[in-house]
Scaffold this motif. Structure first.
Motif, PDB file in Angstrom:
ATOM      1  N   ALA A 147       0.823  -1.210   0.000  1.00 56.22           N
ATOM      2  CA  ALA A 147       0.000   0.000   0.000  1.00 56.22           C
ATOM      3  C   ALA A 147       0.857   1.260   0.000  1.00 56.22           C
ATOM      4  N   GLN A 148       2.056   1.167   0.595  1.00 59.17           N
ATOM      5  CA  GLN A 148       2.978   2.311   0.607  1.00 59.17           C
ATOM      6  C   GLN A 148       3.832   2.390  -0.657  1.00 59.17           C
ATOM      7  N   ARG A 149       3.647   1.414  -1.549  1.00 56.92           N
ATOM      8  CA  ARG A 149       4.427   1.312  -2.784  1.00 56.92           C
ATOM      9  C   ARG A 149       5.902   1.061  -2.501  1.00 56.92           C
ATOM     10  N   ILE A 150       6.158   0.298  -1.451  1.00 56.31           N
ATOM     11  CA  ILE A 150       7.519  -0.114  -1.127  1.00 56.31           C
ATOM     12  C   ILE A 150       7.843  -1.384  -1.915  1.00 56.31           C
ATOM     13  N   THR A 151       8.986  -1.390  -2.579  1.00 55.33           N
ATOM     14  CA  THR A 151       9.482  -2.603  -3.228  1.00 55.33           C
ATOM     15  C   THR A 151      10.308  -3.357  -2.196  1.00 55.33           C
ATOM     16  N   MET A 152       9.736  -4.416  -1.648  1.00 54.19           N
ATOM     17  CA  MET A 152      10.383  -5.093  -0.532  1.00 54.19           C
ATOM     18  C   MET A 152      11.593  -5.897  -0.981  1.00 54.19           C
ATOM     19  N   ASP A 153      12.628  -5.867  -0.148  1.00 49.47           N
ATOM     20  CA  ASP A 153      13.915  -6.473  -0.429  1.00 49.47           C
ATOM     21  C   ASP A 153      13.927  -7.916   0.069  1.00 49.47           C
ATOM     22  N   GLU A 154      14.833  -8.708  -0.476  1.00 53.89           N
ATOM     23  CA  GLU A 154      15.048 -10.069   0.036  1.00 53.89           C
ATOM     24  C   GLU A 154      15.467 -10.005   1.500  1.00 53.89           C
ATOM     25  N   VAL A 155      15.022 -10.982   2.288  1.00 57.72           N
ATOM     26  CA  VAL A 155      15.394 -11.041   3.698  1.00 57.72           C
ATOM     27  C   VAL A 155      15.510 -12.505   4.115  1.00 57.72           C
ATOM     28  N   LEU A 156      16.494 -12.826   4.945  1.00 54.11           N
ATOM     29  CA  LEU A 156      16.757 -14.201   5.385  1.00 54.11           C
ATOM     30  C   LEU A 156      16.824 -15.166   4.200  1.00 54.11           C
ATOM     31  N   GLY A 157      17.391 -14.679   3.095  1.00 53.23           N
ATOM     32  CA  GLY A 157      17.629 -15.538   1.941  1.00 53.23           C
ATOM     33  C   GLY A 157      16.435 -15.784   1.047  1.00 53.23           C
ATOM     34  N   VAL A 158      15.300 -15.105   1.305  1.00 51.38           N
ATOM     35  CA  VAL A 158      14.104 -15.347   0.491  1.00 51.38           C
ATOM     36  C   VAL A 158      13.449 -14.031   0.092  1.00 51.38           C
ATOM     37  N   PRO A 159      12.755 -13.988  -1.054  1.00 45.71           N
ATOM     38  CA  PRO A 159      11.975 -12.800  -1.419  1.00 45.71           C
ATOM     39  C   PRO A 159      10.823 -12.618  -0.430  1.00 45.71           C
ATOM     40  N   ALA A 160      10.498 -11.379  -0.126  1.00 43.73           N
ATOM     41  CA  ALA A 160       9.441 -11.119   0.856  1.00 43.73           C
ATOM     42  C   ALA A 160       8.107 -11.724   0.435  1.00 43.73           C
ATOM     43  N   ASP A 161       7.825 -11.739  -0.881  1.00 45.82           N
ATOM     44  CA  ASP A 161       6.522 -12.241  -1.316  1.00 45.82           C
ATOM     45  C   ASP A 161       6.422 -13.761  -1.273  1.00 45.82           C
ATOM     46  N   SER A 162       7.548 -14.440  -1.049  1.00 41.78           N
ATOM     47  CA  SER A 162       7.505 -15.908  -1.007  1.00 41.78           C
ATOM     48  C   SER A 162       6.812 -16.435   0.237  1.00 41.78           C
ATOM     49  N   LEU A 163       6.637 -15.593   1.251  1.00 42.89           N
ATOM     50  CA  LEU A 163       5.953 -16.007   2.480  1.00 42.89           C
ATOM     51  C   LEU A 163       4.528 -15.459   2.552  1.00 42.89           C
ATOM     52  N   VAL A 164       4.035 -14.963   1.437  1.00 38.76           N
ATOM     53  CA  VAL A 164       2.661 -14.459   1.391  1.00 38.76           C
ATOM     54  C   VAL A 164       1.751 -15.585   0.894  1.00 38.76           C
ATOM     55  N   VAL A 165       0.865 -16.039   1.771  1.00 39.26           N
ATOM     56  CA  VAL A 165      -0.058 -17.129   1.436  1.00 39.26           C
ATOM     57  C   VAL A 165      -1.475 -16.570   1.358  1.00 39.26           C
ATOM     58  N   ARG A 166      -2.066 -16.676   0.176  1.00 40.95           N
ATOM     59  CA  ARG A 166      -3.453 -16.233  -0.009  1.00 40.95           C
ATOM     60  C   ARG A 166      -4.377 -17.393  -0.380  1.00 40.95           C
ATOM     61  N   GLY A 167      -3.794 -18.543  -0.705  1.00 36.96           N
ATOM     62  CA  GLY A 167      -4.592 -19.707  -1.053  1.00 36.96           C
ATOM     63  C   GLY A 167      -3.718 -20.939  -1.082  1.00 36.96           C
ATOM     64  N   PRO A 168      -4.318 -22.136  -1.280  1.00 38.20           N
ATOM     65  CA  PRO A 168      -3.560 -23.401  -1.273  1.00 38.20           C
ATOM     66  C   PRO A 168      -2.410 -23.432  -2.272  1.00 38.20           C
ATOM     67  N   GLU A 169      -2.560 -22.690  -3.365  1.00 35.51           N
ATOM     68  CA  GLU A 169      -1.514 -22.712  -4.407  1.00 35.51           C
ATOM     69  C   GLU A 169      -0.216 -22.056  -3.943  1.00 35.51           C
ATOM     70  N   ASP A 170      -0.288 -21.279  -2.847  1.00 35.61           N
ATOM     71  CA  ASP A 170       0.907 -20.593  -2.336  1.00 35.61           C
ATOM     72  C   ASP A 170       1.624 -21.394  -1.242  1.00 35.61           C
ATOM     73  N   ARG A 171       1.009 -22.496  -0.808  1.00 36.62           N
ATOM     74  CA  ARG A 171       1.502 -23.198   0.377  1.00 36.62           C
ATOM     75  C   ARG A 171       2.879 -23.805   0.187  1.00 36.62           C
ATOM     76  N   GLN A 172       3.117 -24.516  -0.898  1.00 37.44           N
ATOM     77  CA  GLN A 172       4.414 -25.173  -1.077  1.00 37.44           C
ATOM     78  C   GLN A 172       5.538 -24.149  -1.154  1.00 37.44           C
ATOM     79  N   ARG A 173       5.299 -23.064  -1.886  1.00 35.23           N
ATOM     80  CA  ARG A 173       6.320 -22.021  -1.997  1.00 35.23           C
ATOM     81  C   ARG A 173       6.652 -21.439  -0.630  1.00 35.23           C
ATOM     82  N   ALA A 174       5.625 -21.190   0.181  1.00 36.78           N
ATOM     83  CA  ALA A 174       5.848 -20.622   1.515  1.00 36.78           C
ATOM     84  C   ALA A 174       6.573 -21.606   2.420  1.00 36.78           C
ATOM     85  N   ASP A 175       6.210 -22.878   2.338  1.00 39.78           N
ATOM     86  CA  ASP A 175       6.885 -23.881   3.172  1.00 39.78           C
ATOM     87  C   ASP A 175       8.370 -23.975   2.823  1.00 39.78           C
TER      88      ASP A 175
END
Length: 338
Positions: free
Chosen positions: A230-258
């Motif tokens: 919402a702030q239009r921030i382009t989030m940086d990688e953290v702890l070796g992963v892209p920030a959006d990789s831990l965003v789960v909105r449905g079952p299709e995102d589960r394996q990537r997040a795990d």
């Protein structure tokens, strides 16, 4: 020996470990900390540093009173808790004790520090490795991960490169030209894992291993991520992963997040939340600039953040002794997440 002089402001877990690992590798390393007992022990017999299981004593030039410091330091590394920023940094600025201040604390404190030291005198950083305060004169580094540093306006300067060389005596360093994105990504780590680790009394990896904790952490992360978008921030990688990789909105995102959680916990799983350490010694936590920072920005940008708000409420009740950390909080937060 690197021709640089560093003042570490705040010798808690991160600051104290940083100073100890720098000692002997820079021209000058001094420490400023308000805890007089801690200061005396750092001077003699020396700080007892547990570095991933290996212990050694490191004598440090430590002081409790800034008036005891002489000369001008090239860098002041600010690792203080948020409640102490103004009282500690004001005297350093008045006496001209540092040319460049480096924000290395948790939460949304960078603007506060800039207001004290001046925008042009600030470099911003985050710390991805973990450490634990085991008592006066005794600190432990518990995980390996990098520092990330950058100039507030983006472009790398000569001082940025020198700072990287200085910090590399402690840990790997990554320079970014998107430090605002890094700060927000680190806020996601602190809100999800430090926040839940504090209210539950668990290490980061234990939060993730708990089914309720895993779902609650991902939900807290998603709230903070949406506030960043919402702030239009382009989030940086953290702890070796892209920030959006831990965003789960449905079952299709589960394996990537795990898979991303496994990578992230490889870096930080053994971390004991600094806010949990604060609770255990009866100190005020930084929840108001961590989870509270997400809530405040969410309100400003019209994003609902009920889980972060509940973490703030839980932490305040624990600070006041009305409730104790426990796994029951994770079940409550997962239920709130739906």
């Amino acid at each position: 020996m690197i021709e640089a002089s560093v003042l570490v402001v705040g010798a808690g877990a991160i600051g104290g470990v940083t100073a100890a690992k720098m000692e002997g590798r820079l021209r000058r390393v001094s420490v400023l900390d308000a805890n007089k007992e801690h200061v005396e022990m750092m001077r003699d017999p020396g700080l007892l540093l547990d570095e991933l299981g290996e212990e050694r004593y490191v004598r440090l030039d430590a002081h409790a009173d800034p008036s005891d410091l002489e000369g001008t330091f090239g860098f002041a590394l600010v690792t203080l808790k948020a409640p102490h920023l103004e009282s500690a940094l004001g005297p350093l600025v008045e006496r001209g004790l540092a040319r460049t201040f480096v924000s290395l604390g948790n939460g949304l404190v960078q603007d506060r520090i800039a207001a004290i030291v001046g925008d042009e005198n600030l470099v911003v950083g985050t710390v991805e490795w973990g450490a634990t305060n085991l008592g006066a004169g005794h600190l432990a580094q518990t995980t390996l991960a990098p520092f990330v540093i950058g100039e507030p306006e983006g472009s790398t300067k000569e001082r940025t490169r020198l700072l990287a060389e200085v910090l590399e005596t402690v840990a790997e360093v990554r320079i970014t030209e998107n430090i605002s994105g890094q700060v927000w990504s680190k806020l996601l780590v602190n809100s999800a894992f430090s926040g839940l680790g504090a209210v539950s009394g668990l290490l980061y990896s234990e939060v993730v291993a708990d089914p309720d904790g895993r779902e609650a952490a991902l939900a807290v992360w998603r709230e903070g991520y949406d506030v960043g978008v919402a702030q239009r921030i382009t989030m940086d990688e953290v702890l070796g992963v892209p920030a959006d990789s831990l965003v789960v909105r449905g079952p299709e995102d589960r394996q990537r997040a795990d898979e991303a959680l496994e990578v992230a916990m490889g870096y930080a799983g053994a971390t004991k939340a600094s806010m949990l350490q604060d609770l255990e010694r009866g100190a005020k936590t930084e929840v108001d600039v961590i989870n509270g920072g997400v809530v405040r920005k969410g309100r400003e940008y019209g994003v609902q953040t009920p889980l972060n708000a509940r973490v703030v409420e839980l932490m305040h009740s624990m600070e006041q002794g009305e409730r104790r950390p426990g796994r029951d909080t994770l079940e409550e937060l997962r239920t709130l997440a739906g």
